[in-house]
Design a protein around this motif. Structure first.
Motif, short mmCIF file in Angstrom:
data_model
loop_
_atom_site.label_atom_id
_atom_site.label_comp_id
_atom_site.label_asym_id
_atom_site.label_seq_id
_atom_site.Cartn_x
_atom_site.Cartn_y
_atom_site.Cartn_z
N ASP A 33 21.49 6.74 3.14
CA ASP A 33 21.44 6.91 1.69
C ASP A 33 20.41 5.98 1.07
N ALA A 34 20.30 4.76 1.61
CA ALA A 34 19.29 3.81 1.12
C ALA A 34 17.89 4.31 1.46
N LEU A 35 17.73 4.85 2.67
CA LEU A 35 16.43 5.39 3.06
C LEU A 35 16.06 6.61 2.23
N ALA A 36 17.05 7.42 1.88
CA ALA A 36 16.79 8.60 1.04
C ALA A 36 16.26 8.19 -0.33
N LYS A 37 16.64 6.98 -0.76
CA LYS A 37 16.15 6.46 -2.04
C LYS A 37 14.94 5.55 -1.85
N PHE A 38 14.49 5.39 -0.60
CA PHE A 38 13.33 4.56 -0.25
C PHE A 38 13.53 3.11 -0.69
N GLU A 39 14.73 2.59 -0.51
CA GLU A 39 15.00 1.21 -0.88
C GLU A 39 14.23 0.27 0.04
N GLN A 40 13.68 -0.79 -0.55
CA GLN A 40 12.70 -1.64 0.12
C GLN A 40 13.21 -2.23 1.43
N THR A 41 14.38 -2.84 1.44
CA THR A 41 14.87 -3.51 2.64
C THR A 41 15.05 -2.54 3.79
N ALA A 42 15.67 -1.40 3.50
CA ALA A 42 15.89 -0.40 4.54
C ALA A 42 14.56 0.17 5.06
N MET A 43 13.62 0.42 4.16
CA MET A 43 12.34 0.97 4.57
C MET A 43 11.55 -0.01 5.43
N LEU A 94 0.81 -1.21 0.00
CA LEU A 94 0.00 0.00 0.00
C LEU A 94 0.85 1.27 0.00
N LEU A 95 2.15 1.12 0.23
CA LEU A 95 3.04 2.28 0.25
C LEU A 95 3.62 2.60 -1.13
N ASP A 96 3.45 1.68 -2.08
CA ASP A 96 4.16 1.79 -3.35
C ASP A 96 3.80 3.03 -4.15
N THR A 97 2.56 3.51 -4.02
CA THR A 97 2.13 4.65 -4.83
C THR A 97 2.30 5.99 -4.09
N LEU A 98 2.88 5.95 -2.89
CA LEU A 98 3.07 7.20 -2.15
C LEU A 98 4.05 8.12 -2.86
N GLU A 99 3.81 9.41 -2.75
CA GLU A 99 4.79 10.39 -3.22
C GLU A 99 6.01 10.35 -2.32
N ALA A 100 7.14 10.77 -2.85
CA ALA A 100 8.38 10.76 -2.08
C ALA A 100 8.21 11.56 -0.79
N ARG A 101 7.48 12.66 -0.86
CA ARG A 101 7.31 13.51 0.32
C ARG A 101 6.65 12.75 1.46
N ASP A 102 5.65 11.92 1.14
CA ASP A 102 4.94 11.17 2.17
C ASP A 102 5.76 10.00 2.68
N LYS A 103 6.55 9.39 1.81
CA LYS A 103 7.44 8.32 2.29
C LYS A 103 8.46 8.89 3.26
N ARG A 104 9.00 10.03 2.90
CA ARG A 104 10.03 10.65 3.75
C ARG A 104 9.46 11.07 5.10
N ALA A 105 8.27 11.66 5.09
CA ALA A 105 7.70 12.20 6.32
C ALA A 105 7.60 11.14 7.41
N GLY A 106 7.27 9.94 7.04
CA GLY A 106 7.10 8.89 8.04
C GLY A 106 8.38 8.47 8.72
N ILE A 107 9.51 8.69 8.09
CA ILE A 107 10.79 8.27 8.68
C ILE A 107 11.09 9.09 9.93
N ALA A 108 10.52 10.30 10.01
CA ALA A 108 10.78 11.17 11.16
C ALA A 108 10.39 10.49 12.47
N GLU A 109 9.28 9.75 12.46
CA GLU A 109 8.83 9.12 13.70
C GLU A 109 9.78 7.99 14.11
N ALA A 110 10.39 7.31 13.15
CA ALA A 110 11.37 6.27 13.48
C ALA A 110 12.62 6.91 14.08
N ILE A 111 13.05 8.03 13.51
CA ILE A 111 14.21 8.75 14.06
C ILE A 111 13.90 9.19 15.49
N LYS A 112 12.70 9.69 15.70
CA LYS A 112 12.28 10.13 17.03
C LYS A 112 12.44 9.03 18.06
#
Length: 390
Positions: A224-234, A188-206
């Motif tokens: 760098d992998a997360l910046a590219k939204f690579e599947q394994t890292a995400m 269900l995440l595959d069609t997200l815009e990059a902006r929305d994929k990125r936004a969610g990482i903030a809560e993991a950093i928190k």
């Protein structure tokens, strides 16, 4: 004559414990006809329960085949699926009381009872709003959450809170009601815009910053992998973020936040206000990233964390593509925002700060002048000089 004012009174002290248990599943292709995960959650012991799908309109727009897939799946598994409801996604749905009316009307129209189910599919705001409606209709209808954003999968949808906004005050009306189940479908995440994929990482950093040093440095190593939204890292980031969120709820001793401490809200006192000031042009995760940067800079200025640790935090946020400056910061009234956050906590002011990466602590007061210095550092991008020492 009976004594109308007895000197002694009687008290019955009531005490009981309720245990909550719900699964949080991580999978793909939930509505494949041969995937029984969702179907196995439905209790068909008595009368066949009703299932009301409520879907984020933005999700349907990007995945127009989704509704027909849901109907086919329900039919394949002999489930009683009601006509799906679409609601507008994004933070606006938490400001719109019509959303609640729509859910309540459907509950009444289809005679949905407490042994039926509402299946909500959408981002964190939709899940919050529909969760509030489900928790308050008949004092609680079983809710199955299927989050469709990174932020919802690793944070917002796996916990016990539901809320809507009131008079532009974020999460002013809400409940603590655990879901019946959560299904994190990575497809269900595959069609997200990059902006929305990125936004969610903030809560993991928190959560990594306040709970798990090793997790932070895993995120830092994978930046760098997360910046590219690579599947394994995400997928690893989502799983571990959700795991820590659930661990906190289960072990903190204050799952329903009766006290004032809210360590999982690190960076949120300003984030909530920045969302409001920006009229929600800032995504929640984007505002949280700014809030994390702000409270990390403050922690450094107060002498709590070292400059190299601050630099690593800022490098991670910037490498992922977060903008740490925004016009809303210029309008941030620190004293007002802290007072509103204190009111939301329901007790004394309690702000989570960092003593080191992976370790948060609770501060009962904030030096407003120093916090203003931290804001200025963000505004003028003074922090760019600090990142050179990482």
């Amino acid at each position: 004559m009976a004594d109308l004012y007895p000197t002694q009174h009687k008290i019955i002290q009531q005490s009981f414990t309720v245990q909550y248990q719900y699964p949080v599943m991580f999978l793909r292709n939930s509505f494949a006809l041969d995937n029984s995960a969702l179907a196995e959650l439905i209790d068909n012991q008595d009368e066949q329960p009703k299932i009301l799908p409520v879907i984020d309109g933005q999700v349907v727009a990007k995945q127009p085949q989704l509704i027909s897939q849901i109907y086919s799946y329900m039919q394949q598994h002999g489930l009683n699926c009601l006509p799906a409801i679409q609601i507008a996604g994004g933070e606006a749905c938490k400001n719109d009381t019509q959303v609640l009316d729509t859910i309540y009307s459907a509950v009444e129209k289809f005679a949905i009872d407490r042994h039926s189910y509402i299946l909500v599919i959408g981002g964190g705001a939709v899940i919050d709003a529909v969760g509030y409606a489900a928790a308050t209709a008949h004092r609680g209808i079983r809710l199955i959450r299927m989050p469709t954003t990174v932020l919802a999968q690793n944070d917002a949808a796996v916990g016990v809170k539901n809320a809507i906004n009131y008079h532009k005050r974020k999460n002013y009306l809400g409940t603590f009601v655990p879901p019946f189940a959560v299904i994190n479908d990575h497809d269900l995440l595959d069609t997200l815009e990059a902006r929305d994929k990125r936004a969610g990482i903030a809560e993991a950093i928190k959560v990594a910053l306040i709970k798990d040093r090793a997790f932070f440095y895993e995120l830092y190593s994978d930046k760098d992998a997360l910046a590219k939204f690579e599947q394994t890292a995400m997928e690893s980031m989502i799983y571990k973020g959700a795991q820590w969120h659930l661990h906190h709820i289960a072990t903190s001793g204050d799952a329903f936040e009766f006290g004032s401490a809210r360590p999982l809200d690190f960076g949120h006192w300003s984030a909530h206000k920045l969302e409001e000031i920006s009229n929600n042009s800032l995504r929640h995760g984007e505002a949280v990233a700014i809030g994390i940067a702000l409270d990390s800079i403050y922690s450094h200025l107060m002498g709590y964390i070292q400059q190299n640790e601050l630099a690593q935090i800022l490098i991670l946020l910037e490498t992922l593509g977060f903008e740490l400056t925004h016009p809303a910061i210029y309008q941030l009234d620190v004293k007002q925002a802290l007072n509103e956050f204190k009111e939301h906590l329901g007790g004394r002011l309690c702000i989570t700060l960092l003593s080191q990466i992976g370790c948060g602590f609770e501060a009962r007061e904030i030096d407003i002048a120093v916090m203003q210095d931290a804001i200025q550092a963000l505004q003028l991008q003074e922090y760019l000089n600090w990142t050179e020492v990482a």
